[in-house]
Write a protein that holds these residues in place. Structure first.
Motif, mmCIF file in Angstrom:
data_model
loop_
_atom_site.group_PDB
_atom_site.id
_atom_site.type_symbol
_atom_site.label_atom_id
_atom_site.label_comp_id
_atom_site.label_asym_id
_atom_site.label_seq_id
_atom_site.Cartn_x
_atom_site.Cartn_y
_atom_site.Cartn_z
ATOM 1 N N HIS A 1 75.145 27.166 48.176
ATOM 2 C CA HIS A 1 75.732 26.065 47.372
ATOM 3 C C HIS A 1 74.417 25.436 46.837
ATOM 4 N N THR A 2 74.430 25.476 45.497
ATOM 5 C CA THR A 2 73.392 24.835 44.516
ATOM 6 C C THR A 2 74.048 23.721 44.110
ATOM 7 N N ASP A 3 73.429 22.425 44.224
ATOM 8 C CA ASP A 3 73.999 21.034 43.818
ATOM 9 C C ASP A 3 73.276 20.997 42.182
ATOM 10 N N GLU A 4 73.902 19.877 41.612
ATOM 11 C CA GLU A 4 73.552 19.635 40.140
ATOM 12 C C GLU A 4 72.138 19.597 40.111
ATOM 13 N N ASP A 5 71.454 19.091 40.963
ATOM 14 C CA ASP A 5 69.945 18.618 40.887
ATOM 15 C C ASP A 5 69.120 19.941 41.424
ATOM 16 N N GLY A 6 69.817 21.095 41.400
ATOM 17 C CA GLY A 6 68.920 22.311 41.761
ATOM 18 C C GLY A 6 68.795 22.517 43.332
ATOM 19 N N THR A 7 69.242 21.563 44.144
ATOM 20 C CA THR A 7 68.808 21.860 45.710
ATOM 21 C C THR A 7 70.048 22.827 46.118
ATOM 22 N N THR A 8 69.361 23.875 46.886
ATOM 23 C CA THR A 8 70.347 24.930 47.334
ATOM 24 C C THR A 8 70.382 24.918 49.223
ATOM 25 N N THR A 9 71.503 24.992 49.388
ATOM 26 C CA THR A 9 71.703 24.904 50.833
ATOM 27 C C THR A 9 72.402 26.249 51.309
ATOM 28 N N THR A 10 72.158 26.620 52.375
ATOM 29 C CA THR A 10 72.765 28.015 52.923
ATOM 30 C C THR A 10 73.410 27.468 54.326
ATOM 31 N N GLU A 11 74.577 27.963 54.408
ATOM 32 C CA GLU A 11 75.574 27.969 55.507
ATOM 33 C C GLU A 11 74.808 28.717 56.648
ATOM 34 N N GLN A 12 74.635 28.252 57.943
ATOM 35 C CA GLN A 12 74.009 29.024 58.972
ATOM 36 C C GLN A 12 75.333 29.906 59.537
ATOM 37 N N ARG A 13 74.719 31.076 59.848
ATOM 38 C CA ARG A 13 75.795 32.113 60.693
ATOM 39 C C ARG A 13 75.180 32.771 61.743
ATOM 40 N N CYS B 1 84.133 50.654 67.900
ATOM 41 C CA CYS B 1 84.435 49.592 68.592
ATOM 42 C C CYS B 1 85.977 49.527 68.870
ATOM 43 N N PRO B 2 86.241 49.353 70.114
ATOM 44 C CA PRO B 2 87.702 49.390 70.524
ATOM 45 C C PRO B 2 88.494 48.109 69.796
ATOM 46 N N ASP B 3 89.545 48.351 69.114
ATOM 47 C CA ASP B 3 90.239 47.262 68.698
ATOM 48 C C ASP B 3 89.649 46.515 67.644
ATOM 49 N N PHE B 4 88.544 46.975 66.919
ATOM 50 C CA PHE B 4 87.860 46.591 65.965
ATOM 51 C C PHE B 4 88.589 46.798 64.533
ATOM 52 N N ASP B 5 88.976 45.626 63.771
ATOM 53 C CA ASP B 5 89.776 45.891 62.842
ATOM 54 C C ASP B 5 88.765 45.554 61.432
ATOM 55 N N PRO B 6 88.545 46.818 60.765
ATOM 56 C CA PRO B 6 87.502 46.587 59.697
ATOM 57 C C PRO B 6 87.988 45.596 58.563
ATOM 58 N N SER B 7 89.354 45.384 58.527
ATOM 59 C CA SER B 7 89.750 44.366 57.582
ATOM 60 C C SER B 7 89.215 42.857 57.657
ATOM 61 N N VAL B 8 88.632 42.658 58.608
ATOM 62 C CA VAL B 8 88.236 41.137 59.088
ATOM 63 C C VAL B 8 87.033 41.044 58.394
ATOM 64 N N LEU B 9 86.019 42.139 58.126
ATOM 65 C CA LEU B 9 85.002 41.990 57.284
ATOM 66 C C LEU B 9 85.133 41.746 55.921
ATOM 67 N N GLU B 10 84.515 40.643 55.370
ATOM 68 C CA GLU B 10 84.468 40.405 53.934
ATOM 69 C C GLU B 10 83.341 40.796 53.491
ATOM 70 N N CYS B 11 83.319 42.026 52.671
ATOM 71 C CA CYS B 11 82.221 42.669 52.197
ATOM 72 C C CYS B 11 81.677 42.454 50.758
ATOM 73 N N SER B 12 82.550 41.594 50.020
ATOM 74 C CA SER B 12 82.250 41.135 48.589
ATOM 75 C C SER B 12 81.128 40.141 48.474
ATOM 76 N N TYR B 13 80.535 40.335 47.278
ATOM 77 C CA TYR B 13 79.494 39.296 46.798
ATOM 78 C C TYR B 13 80.280 38.645 45.561
ATOM 79 N N VAL B 14 80.134 37.231 45.874
ATOM 80 C CA VAL B 14 80.900 36.271 44.663
ATOM 81 C C VAL B 14 80.074 35.189 44.402
ATOM 82 N N SER B 15 79.563 35.204 42.984
ATOM 83 C CA SER B 15 78.851 34.011 42.507
ATOM 84 C C SER B 15 79.273 33.220 41.403
ATOM 85 N N GLY B 16 79.401 31.898 41.495
ATOM 86 C CA GLY B 16 80.003 31.037 40.457
ATOM 87 C C GLY B 16 80.103 29.753 40.895
#
Length: 108
Positions: free
Chosen positions: A91-103, A33-48
């Motif tokens: 995101h998991t709330d204290e009551d156990g409800t999980t919501t997923t951000e759309q992308r 891809c012309p002008d694609f900067d691979p550093s813009v992609l965040e490839c890490s998994y983080v949980s906490g």
């Protein structure tokens, strides 16, 4: 591909499959891809603390991108979508409800 083989053989520890494939896909996109900067992609998994963030390119999207030629990646708008890719987050709330951000999918 080489990192995938090393990981499968047990020589690379600490990376999840989705993180590794995201990194390999970022390199492929940079080549295609012309002008694609691979550093813009965040490839890490983080949980906490009730939040889980996944790599910006999913395993399925990595496979899709791998199956397309460079001209197809450009022509189908995959390069442009990848440049704007966001990490899926749950995101998991204290009551156990999980919501997923759309992308927006990078490679439908």
């Amino acid at each position: 591909m080489a990192l995938t083989l090393l990981m499968t053989a047990g020589w690379v520890e600490g990376l999840r499959e989705d993180e590794l494939l995201c990194e390999e896909t970022a390199a492929r996109l940079a080549d295609c891809c012309p002008d694609f900067d691979p550093s813009v992609l965040e490839c890490s998994y983080v949980s906490g603390c009730g939040t889980t963030t996944f790599p910006a390119i999913t395993i399925a999207e990595s496979a899709c991108i791998d199956d397309l030629s460079c001209s197809q990646l450009i022509g189908r708008g995959v390069c442009a979508r990848a440049a704007k890719a966001t990490q899926p987050t749950e995101h998991t709330d204290e009551d156990g409800t999980t919501t997923t951000e759309q992308r927006v999918e990078v490679c439908p």
